[in-house]
Enzyme design. Structure first.
Site, PDB file in Angstrom:
ATOM      1  N   ALA A   1      40.524   8.399  10.096  1.00  0.00           N
ATOM      2  CA  ALA A   1      40.245   7.454  11.346  1.00  0.00           C
ATOM      3  C   ALA A   1      38.892   6.951  11.021  1.00  0.00           C
ATOM      4  O   ALA A   1      38.127   7.266  10.122  1.00  0.00           O
ATOM      5  CB  ALA A   1      40.122   8.396  12.583  1.00  0.00           C
TER       6      ALA A   1
ATOM      7  N   GLY B   1      42.794  11.359   9.617  1.00  0.00           N
ATOM      8  CA  GLY B   1      43.910  10.787  10.473  1.00  0.00           C
ATOM      9  C   GLY B   1      45.003  10.020   9.679  1.00  0.00           C
ATOM     10  O   GLY B   1      46.136   9.866  10.211  1.00  0.00           O
TER      11      GLY B   1
ATOM     12  N   GLU C   1      47.255  12.901   8.982  1.00  0.00           N
ATOM     13  CA  GLU C   1      47.905  13.060  10.143  1.00  0.00           C
ATOM     14  C   GLU C   1      48.918  12.143  10.346  1.00  0.00           C
ATOM     15  O   GLU C   1      50.009  12.559  10.951  1.00  0.00           O
ATOM     16  CB  GLU C   1      46.760  13.341  11.308  1.00  0.00           C
ATOM     17  CG  GLU C   1      45.928  14.637  11.128  1.00  0.00           C
ATOM     18  CD  GLU C   1      44.743  14.358  11.953  1.00  0.00           C
ATOM     19  OE1 GLU C   1      43.978  13.608  11.738  1.00  0.00           O
ATOM     20  OE2 GLU C   1      44.695  15.529  12.712  1.00  0.00           O
TER      21      GLU C   1
ATOM     22  N   GLU D   1      37.460  16.438   7.800  1.00  0.00           N
ATOM     23  CA  GLU D   1      36.717  16.370   8.983  1.00  0.00           C
ATOM     24  C   GLU D   1      35.519  17.436   9.053  1.00  0.00           C
ATOM     25  O   GLU D   1      34.445  17.101   9.888  1.00  0.00           O
ATOM     26  CB  GLU D   1      37.441  16.496  10.075  1.00  0.00           C
ATOM     27  CG  GLU D   1      38.607  15.309  10.443  1.00  0.00           C
ATOM     28  CD  GLU D   1      39.859  15.468   9.691  1.00  0.00           C
ATOM     29  OE1 GLU D   1      39.982  16.269   8.769  1.00  0.00           O
ATOM     30  OE2 GLU D   1      40.752  14.564  10.183  1.00  0.00           O
TER      31      GLU D   1
HETATM   32  N1  CAA Z   1      36.035   5.272   8.443  1.00  0.00           N
HETATM   33  C1  CAA Z   1      35.364   4.375   8.262  1.00  0.00           C
HETATM   34  N2  CAA Z   1      34.964   3.493   7.177  1.00  0.00           N
HETATM   35  C2  CAA Z   1      35.501   4.173   6.082  1.00  0.00           C
HETATM   36  C3  CAA Z   1      36.073   5.280   6.078  1.00  0.00           C
HETATM   37  C4  CAA Z   1      36.562   5.959   7.267  1.00  0.00           C
HETATM   38  N3  CAA Z   1      37.184   6.962   7.649  1.00  0.00           N
HETATM   39  N4  CAA Z   1      36.638   5.680   4.810  1.00  0.00           N
HETATM   40  C5  CAA Z   1      36.044   4.763   4.165  1.00  0.00           C
HETATM   41  N5  CAA Z   1      35.081   3.918   5.014  1.00  0.00           N
HETATM   42  C6  CAA Z   1      34.579   2.539   4.259  1.00  0.00           C
HETATM   43  C7  CAA Z   1      33.315   2.962   3.815  1.00  0.00           C
HETATM   44  O1  CAA Z   1      32.303   3.069   4.724  1.00  0.00           O
HETATM   45  C8  CAA Z   1      32.908   1.767   2.870  1.00  0.00           C
HETATM   46  O2  CAA Z   1      32.720   0.614   3.604  1.00  0.00           O
HETATM   47  P1  CAA Z   1      31.282  -0.132   3.228  1.00  0.00           P
HETATM   48  O3  CAA Z   1      31.459  -0.893   2.079  1.00  0.00           O
HETATM   49  O4  CAA Z   1      31.004  -1.010   4.325  1.00  0.00           O
HETATM   50  O5  CAA Z   1      30.036   1.015   2.957  1.00  0.00           O
HETATM   51  C9  CAA Z   1      34.309   1.292   2.378  1.00  0.00           C
HETATM   52  O6  CAA Z   1      35.375   2.085   3.188  1.00  0.00           O
HETATM   53  C10 CAA Z   1      34.853   2.154   0.911  1.00  0.00           C
HETATM   54  O7  CAA Z   1      34.372   3.441   0.967  1.00  0.00           O
HETATM   55  P2  CAA Z   1      33.638   4.160  -0.071  1.00  0.00           P
HETATM   56  O8  CAA Z   1      32.574   3.351  -0.595  1.00  0.00           O
HETATM   57  O9  CAA Z   1      33.087   5.493   0.353  1.00  0.00           O
HETATM   58  O10 CAA Z   1      34.687   4.361  -1.184  1.00  0.00           O
HETATM   59  P3  CAA Z   1      34.688   5.693  -2.354  1.00  0.00           P
HETATM   60  O11 CAA Z   1      35.757   5.222  -3.343  1.00  0.00           O
HETATM   61  O12 CAA Z   1      33.468   5.879  -2.773  1.00  0.00           O
HETATM   62  O13 CAA Z   1      35.139   6.913  -1.535  1.00  0.00           O
HETATM   63  C11 CAA Z   1      36.579   8.135   0.057  1.00  0.00           C
HETATM   64  C12 CAA Z   1      36.286   6.972  -1.019  1.00  0.00           C
HETATM   65  C13 CAA Z   1      36.347   9.492  -0.616  1.00  0.00           C
HETATM   66  C14 CAA Z   1      37.718   8.099   0.949  1.00  0.00           C
HETATM   67  C15 CAA Z   1      35.261   8.039   1.106  1.00  0.00           C
HETATM   68  O14 CAA Z   1      35.253   6.598   1.555  1.00  0.00           O
HETATM   69  C16 CAA Z   1      35.457   9.050   2.264  1.00  0.00           C
HETATM   70  O15 CAA Z   1      35.231  10.328   2.320  1.00  0.00           O
HETATM   71  N6  CAA Z   1      35.764   8.433   3.406  1.00  0.00           N
HETATM   72  C17 CAA Z   1      36.000   9.281   4.619  1.00  0.00           C
HETATM   73  C18 CAA Z   1      37.004  10.420   4.424  1.00  0.00           C
HETATM   74  C19 CAA Z   1      36.877  11.092   6.025  1.00  0.00           C
HETATM   75  O16 CAA Z   1      36.062  11.947   6.261  1.00  0.00           O
HETATM   76  N7  CAA Z   1      38.002  11.002   6.749  1.00  0.00           N
HETATM   77  C20 CAA Z   1      38.215  11.741   8.118  1.00  0.00           C
HETATM   78  C21 CAA Z   1      37.778  10.706   9.248  1.00  0.00           C
HETATM   79  S1  CAA Z   1      37.664  11.570  10.542  1.00  0.00           S
HETATM   80  C22 CAA Z   1      39.240  11.648  11.270  1.00  0.00           C
HETATM   81  O17 CAA Z   1      40.127  11.215  10.525  1.00  0.00           O
HETATM   82  C23 CAA Z   1      39.561  12.237  12.632  1.00  0.00           C
HETATM   83  C24 CAA Z   1      40.858  12.706  12.834  1.00  0.00           C
HETATM   84  O18 CAA Z   1      41.482  13.553  12.646  1.00  0.00           O
HETATM   85  C25 CAA Z   1      41.649  11.605  13.644  1.00  0.00           C
END
Ligand code: CAA
Length: 259
Positions: free
Chosen positions: A67, A110, A113, A133
């Protein structure tokens, strides 16, 4: 489908409807706008007699990285409670035709999910699954604690949800989260072949089969078996059952009517 979308790409290949998540700048992070478009596209394919199976896919790098954290970061508890956001996952679950998640690259939070709400997951050998998360000070919110546990069992689900452990495609196959893993080079074609195979089957039987398998998650064994028995008997009211069995006896391919 004539509607144009900003966050997804939609196409049809034969009897397969394909929805590709398309927010590459955010690794397909799922925000409200994307989820609303996804649900609209799925519902349109669900209503289209020319479509027998639907595929949700992402890019080579990411199915979806979860998400959208930026959209949620400053939300209050009441805003989260009032938000329709998580309801979009329920709307995906309500699609009656078979839905395949074709997962390449990151499939987190998400996104994982969303994949688990689909009827089956096929993965590229580059796929990585996780429920990270816990690293954000929250827990999965779109069914992850429940569906992952049912898919892989308590110990692996606890490991992934409590520690944020990621699992690769082979592990996901071994744990029963995905049904097939394909080499990255041929992944898109291989996933579409699975969808085309399913789309070639009798449409009413597909919908009833999906309902019956999902019943296994929502009922006791005895109730589920009773549901199956009723559904099985019901299919003998369809032209497709008569055609399918006649075609077998006559040693020819069946022609389904969807009724
Ligand atoms: N939400 C918003 N933006 C996100 C994102 C997310 N979940 N995942 C990645 N992005 C964005 C980053 O902020 C980045 O944007 P900017 O260039 O503007 O900074 C862009 O996508 C590229 O991401 P990274 O630079 O981080 O890429 P990476 O290759 O170094 O890492 C990754 C990839 C390991 C997937 C890392 O992006 C990451 O850990 N993302 C978050 C994963 C996460 O925590 N997901 C759970 C979300 S909460 C949820 O889903 C709740 C639910 O149950 C409904």
């Amino acid at each position: 489908m004539t509607e144009s979308f900003a966050n997804i790409l939609v196409r049809q290949e034969g009897r397969v409807g394909v929805v590709q998540l398309n927010r590459p700048q955010a690794l397909n992070a799922l925000n409200s706008a994307l989820m609303a478009e996804l649900v609209a596209a799925l519902q349109a394919f669900d209503a289209d007699e020319g479509v027998g199976c639907i595929v949700i896919t992402g890019s080579e790098k990411a199915f979806a990285a979860g998400a959208d954290i930026k959209q949620m970061a400053s939300a209050s508890v009441v805003e989260m409670m009032d938000s329709p956001f998580i309801g979009y996952w329920d709307a995906v679950e309500a699609i009656r035709k078979p839905v395949i998640a074709a997962v390449s690259g990151y499939c987190f939070g998400g996104g994982c999910e969303l994949a688990m709400i689909c009827d089956l997951i096929v993965a590229s050998d580059t796929a990585v699954f996780g429920q990270p998360e816990i690293n954000l000070g929250i827990i999965p919110g779109a069914g992850g604690t429940q569906r992952l546990t049912r898919a892989v069992g308590k110990s692996v689900a606890m490991d992934m949800i409590l520690s944020g452990r990621r699992i690769n495609a082979q592990e996901a196959l071994q744990f029963g989260l995905v049904s097939r893993v394909f080499p990255a080079a041929s992944f898109q074609e291989d996933a579409l072949k699975v969808a085309a195979e399913i789309a070639s089957k009798a449409p009413v039987a597909l919908r009833v089969a999906k309902e019956a398998v999902n019943r296994a998650y929502a009922s006791s064994l005895a109730e589920g078996v009773l549901f199956e028995r009723r559904a099985f008997n019901l299919l003998f009211a369809t032209e497709d059952q008569k055609e399918g069995m006649a075609a077998f006896v006559e040693k020819r391919a069946p022609t389904w009517q969807g009724r």
